[in-house]
Design a protein around this motif. Structure first.
Motif, PDB file in Angstrom:
ATOM      1  N   LEU A  27      75.843   4.919 -91.355  1.00  0.00           N
ATOM      2  CA  LEU A  27      76.551   5.059 -90.088  1.00  0.00           C
ATOM      3  C   LEU A  27      75.784   5.985 -89.152  1.00  0.00           C
ATOM      4  O   LEU A  27      75.566   5.678 -87.971  1.00  0.00           O
ATOM      5  N   PHE A  28      75.355   7.132 -89.670  1.00  0.00           N
ATOM      6  CA  PHE A  28      74.594   8.079 -88.860  1.00  0.00           C
ATOM      7  C   PHE A  28      73.234   7.494 -88.479  1.00  0.00           C
ATOM      8  O   PHE A  28      72.715   7.755 -87.383  1.00  0.00           O
ATOM      9  N   ASP A  29      72.662   6.699 -89.385  1.00  0.00           N
ATOM     10  CA  ASP A  29      71.412   5.989 -89.101  1.00  0.00           C
ATOM     11  C   ASP A  29      71.602   5.068 -87.897  1.00  0.00           C
ATOM     12  O   ASP A  29      70.786   5.050 -86.956  1.00  0.00           O
ATOM     13  N   GLY A  30      72.692   4.283 -87.904  1.00  0.00           N
ATOM     14  CA  GLY A  30      72.960   3.379 -86.793  1.00  0.00           C
ATOM     15  C   GLY A  30      73.244   4.116 -85.501  1.00  0.00           C
ATOM     16  O   GLY A  30      72.798   3.699 -84.418  1.00  0.00           O
ATOM     17  N   LEU A  31      73.980   5.225 -85.577  1.00  0.00           N
ATOM     18  CA  LEU A  31      74.248   6.043 -84.389  1.00  0.00           C
ATOM     19  C   LEU A  31      72.947   6.503 -83.757  1.00  0.00           C
ATOM     20  O   LEU A  31      72.744   6.384 -82.538  1.00  0.00           O
ATOM     21  N   MET A 149      75.949  -2.734 -95.048  1.00  0.00           N
ATOM     22  CA  MET A 149      75.257  -3.132 -93.831  1.00  0.00           C
ATOM     23  C   MET A 149      76.149  -3.067 -92.599  1.00  0.00           C
ATOM     24  O   MET A 149      75.663  -2.959 -91.477  1.00  0.00           O
ATOM     25  N   THR A 150      77.471  -3.112 -92.789  1.00  0.00           N
ATOM     26  CA  THR A 150      78.366  -2.986 -91.637  1.00  0.00           C
ATOM     27  C   THR A 150      78.295  -1.598 -91.029  1.00  0.00           C
ATOM     28  O   THR A 150      78.610  -1.414 -89.851  1.00  0.00           O
ATOM     29  N   ALA A 151      77.877  -0.609 -91.812  1.00  0.00           N
ATOM     30  CA  ALA A 151      77.831   0.766 -91.313  1.00  0.00           C
ATOM     31  C   ALA A 151      76.833   0.912 -90.177  1.00  0.00           C
ATOM     32  O   ALA A 151      77.048   1.708 -89.242  1.00  0.00           O
ATOM     33  N   HIS A 152      75.737   0.168 -90.237  1.00  0.00           N
ATOM     34  CA  HIS A 152      74.725   0.268 -89.185  1.00  0.00           C
ATOM     35  C   HIS A 152      75.311  -0.155 -87.843  1.00  0.00           C
ATOM     36  O   HIS A 152      75.066   0.482 -86.805  1.00  0.00           O
ATOM     37  N   HIS A 153      76.094  -1.226 -87.855  1.00  0.00           N
ATOM     38  CA  HIS A 153      76.709  -1.700 -86.616  1.00  0.00           C
ATOM     39  C   HIS A 153      77.862  -0.800 -86.191  1.00  0.00           C
ATOM     40  O   HIS A 153      78.116  -0.643 -84.992  1.00  0.00           O
ATOM     41  N   ALA A 154      78.553  -0.200 -87.150  1.00  0.00           N
ATOM     42  CA  ALA A 154      79.577   0.779 -86.802  1.00  0.00           C
ATOM     43  C   ALA A 154      78.940   1.964 -86.080  1.00  0.00           C
ATOM     44  O   ALA A 154      79.522   2.525 -85.142  1.00  0.00           O
ATOM     45  N   GLY A 155      77.724   2.337 -86.507  1.00  0.00           N
ATOM     46  CA  GLY A 155      76.994   3.398 -85.810  1.00  0.00           C
ATOM     47  C   GLY A 155      76.642   2.996 -84.396  1.00  0.00           C
ATOM     48  O   GLY A 155      76.668   3.831 -83.474  1.00  0.00           O
ATOM     49  N   GLY A 156      76.320   1.716 -84.188  1.00  0.00           N
ATOM     50  CA  GLY A 156      76.059   1.233 -82.835  1.00  0.00           C
ATOM     51  C   GLY A 156      77.288   1.340 -81.949  1.00  0.00           C
ATOM     52  O   GLY A 156      77.199   1.718 -80.773  1.00  0.00           O
ATOM     53  N   ILE A 157      78.446   0.986 -82.508  1.00  0.00           N
ATOM     54  CA  ILE A 157      79.699   1.121 -81.757  1.00  0.00           C
ATOM     55  C   ILE A 157      79.945   2.585 -81.400  1.00  0.00           C
ATOM     56  O   ILE A 157      80.300   2.926 -80.265  1.00  0.00           O
ATOM     57  N   LEU A 158      79.743   3.475 -82.371  1.00  0.00           N
ATOM     58  CA  LEU A 158      79.947   4.896 -82.134  1.00  0.00           C
ATOM     59  C   LEU A 158      79.014   5.419 -81.044  1.00  0.00           C
ATOM     60  O   LEU A 158      79.413   6.248 -80.214  1.00  0.00           O
ATOM     61  N   SER A 159      77.770   4.916 -81.010  1.00  0.00           N
ATOM     62  CA  SER A 159      76.811   5.388 -79.998  1.00  0.00           C
ATOM     63  C   SER A 159      77.289   5.065 -78.588  1.00  0.00           C
ATOM     64  O   SER A 159      77.108   5.862 -77.663  1.00  0.00           O
ATOM     65  N   ALA A 160      77.894   3.895 -78.416  1.00  0.00           N
ATOM     66  CA  ALA A 160      78.385   3.520 -77.087  1.00  0.00           C
ATOM     67  C   ALA A 160      79.513   4.444 -76.642  1.00  0.00           C
ATOM     68  O   ALA A 160      79.565   4.869 -75.480  1.00  0.00           O
ATOM     69  N   TYR A 161      80.433   4.774 -77.565  1.00  0.00           N
ATOM     70  CA  TYR A 161      81.527   5.674 -77.200  1.00  0.00           C
ATOM     71  C   TYR A 161      81.028   7.089 -76.945  1.00  0.00           C
ATOM     72  O   TYR A 161      81.523   7.777 -76.032  1.00  0.00           O
TER      73      TYR A 161
END
Length: 439
Positions: A27-31, A149-161
């Motif tokens: 998740l932090f990786d995706g963020l 693998m869903t965590a990476h995209h969850a990090g992307g969502i978090l980055s937008a917010y």
């Protein structure tokens, strides 16, 4: 070995612990990966550091080049220090690198921070996949890897917010300070995450591995034999006879696929702003796009099991290209959101289906090499995609950004389709373990 209910419960708890910790790390990786794309429209509008579009593209490529380096050296370093220590080190590295970006007073320092962050990001994901593969309950490896693998995209969502909430009231630097916070997670990871069973076995610590596996009802990985010479022999085998044609087709398809993935991930908010959408809406597209990515990761495998990975990969790339091309048209906001969502569904899993195709159609003793090199060659596309978007915007051809990415999707569709014409020699079930190493 038959397992008692108590051991099965312990195994489930351990799997939950390992998957949970690795999920948070990814998740932090995706963020950290997506935060640059989320703040980029603001950086360009305010001309921070005198930033131009072509420089912004270069900066986006620095992170993906760092990821290339991190992915290439992760295995060697992990073999020396262990999977657990490498994961902790990667979290520390990309967290501190985000601090460098937050403190940067020039493009050069900011670029250094993004490059270092990329090294940590590139090293963490394949290591995390290896960890959850070790500790997944028997027969459920694919499910837990898909969940990870869903965590990476969850990090992307978090980055937008993070960008939406912080840029206007506080400034873009605050977004990167948020990306430093995973530094607090590193001690938790170091304390609670067990060492990889694969590492223990490889280091000859078999008794320790067996005791841990027995205690928590997980399987001890098989001892892997063969050294560097075998790896180079396996690489050479990819080019023997007519195999070189198929190998190059896979590599080119992977290049186009990752060009598309990282090009869109970097430039989606900026290109949507260029199409006339407000910054808030442009960042909302990042959320919707990554929601689509989560759905896509969960459905692509099921579709591939039923219809075949090569067919799904080619179809997914065709649908991705159509969706990306449509984004150059200014439509009603609701319609655009739907297009972005489905583009995310197909885009983020199309590349995974390339790996599945390579894995299924490779010999068992050469499969890991085939998938690994397909992934590695594709990483050059990940470097090129952000750069290409910057060059198009800098030359006043921003409208061609989505078109160029759509062409990349069509090219991957063609190449993976041609490569898949030969008859498959293996089943997906045989290939599950080798496939996960490619991400």
């Amino acid at each position: 070995m038959s397992s008692s209910p108590l051991l099965s419960a312990r195994g489930s708890r351990l799997a939950l612990l390992v998957v949970g910790l690795c999920w948070l790390a990814v998740l932090f990786d995706g963020l950290d990966m997506f935060i640059y794309g989320s703040v980029l429209p603001h950086l360009l509008e305010t001309r921070t550091f005198g930033l131009t579009a072509d420089q912004a593209g270069d900066l986006g490529s620095y992170a993906t080049f760092g990821m290339l380096v991190g992915a290439l050296v992760a295995g060697t370093i992990a073999d020396r220090i262990g999977r657990k220590k490498l994961m902790v080190s990667c979290v520390i590295l990309f967290s501190l690198a985000s601090g460098v970006c937050a403190l940067a007073d020039s493009v050069t320092v900011f670029g250094l921070g993004r490059t270092l962050a990329g090294v940590g990001l590139g090293g963490l994901l394949p290591t995390a996949i290896s960890m959850v593969s070790d500790y997944a309950p028997r027969g459920r490896g694919a499910i837990v890897i898909g969940l990870l693998m869903t965590a990476h995209h969850a990090g992307g969502i978090l980055s937008a917010y993070v960008a939406k909430w912080l840029i206007d009231p506080v400034g873009w630097r605050a977004a990167f300070w948020v990306c430093v916070l995973p530094l607090l997670f590193a001690p938790v990871l170091a304390k609670l995450l067990p060492e990889s069973l694969s590492f223990l076995v490889a280091k000859g610590r078999g008794e320790e591995a067996r005791a841990l596996a027995e205690r928590y009802d997980v399987e001890v990985p098989a001892v892997r034999t063969g050294g560097a010479g075998d790896r180079w022999t396996n690489l050479a085998n990819l080019f023997r006879g007519n195999e070189w044609i198929q190998t190059l087709l896979y590599w080119v398809a992977s290049f186009g696929g990752l060009l598309l993935v990282y090009g869109v991930a970097t430039w989606l908010p900026t290109l949507m702003r260029a199409e006339g959408y407000e910054l808030g809406s442009a960042l909302s597209f990042v959320v919707v796009f990554n929601l689509g990515g989560i759905v896509g990761m969960l459905v692509a495998g099921r579709a591939a099991d039923r219809f075949g990975a090569p067919r799904i990969s080619a179809l997914w790339f065709a649908l991705t290209a159509a969706g990306v091309f449509l984004l150059r048209v200014h439509m009603d906001l609701t319609v655009t959101m739907v297009v972005v969502f489905f583009t995310g569904v197909f885009l983020n899993s199309a590349q995974t289906m390339i790996y599945a195709t390579v894995s299924i159609r490779s010999d068992a003793d050469n499969r890991a090499t085939a998938v690994g090199w397909t992934s590695g060659m594709g990483r050059f596309g990940a470097v090129f995609g952000p750069w290409l978007g910057g060059q198009l915007l800098a030359s006043g051809n921003g409208d061609w950004g989505f078109t160029a990415f759509a062409i990349a999707g069509l090219s991957s569709m063609v190449f993976i389709g041609i490569a898949a014409l030969r008859s498959p020699r293996h089943t997906a079930a045989e290939s599950e373990r080798e496939l996960v190493a490619a991400h």
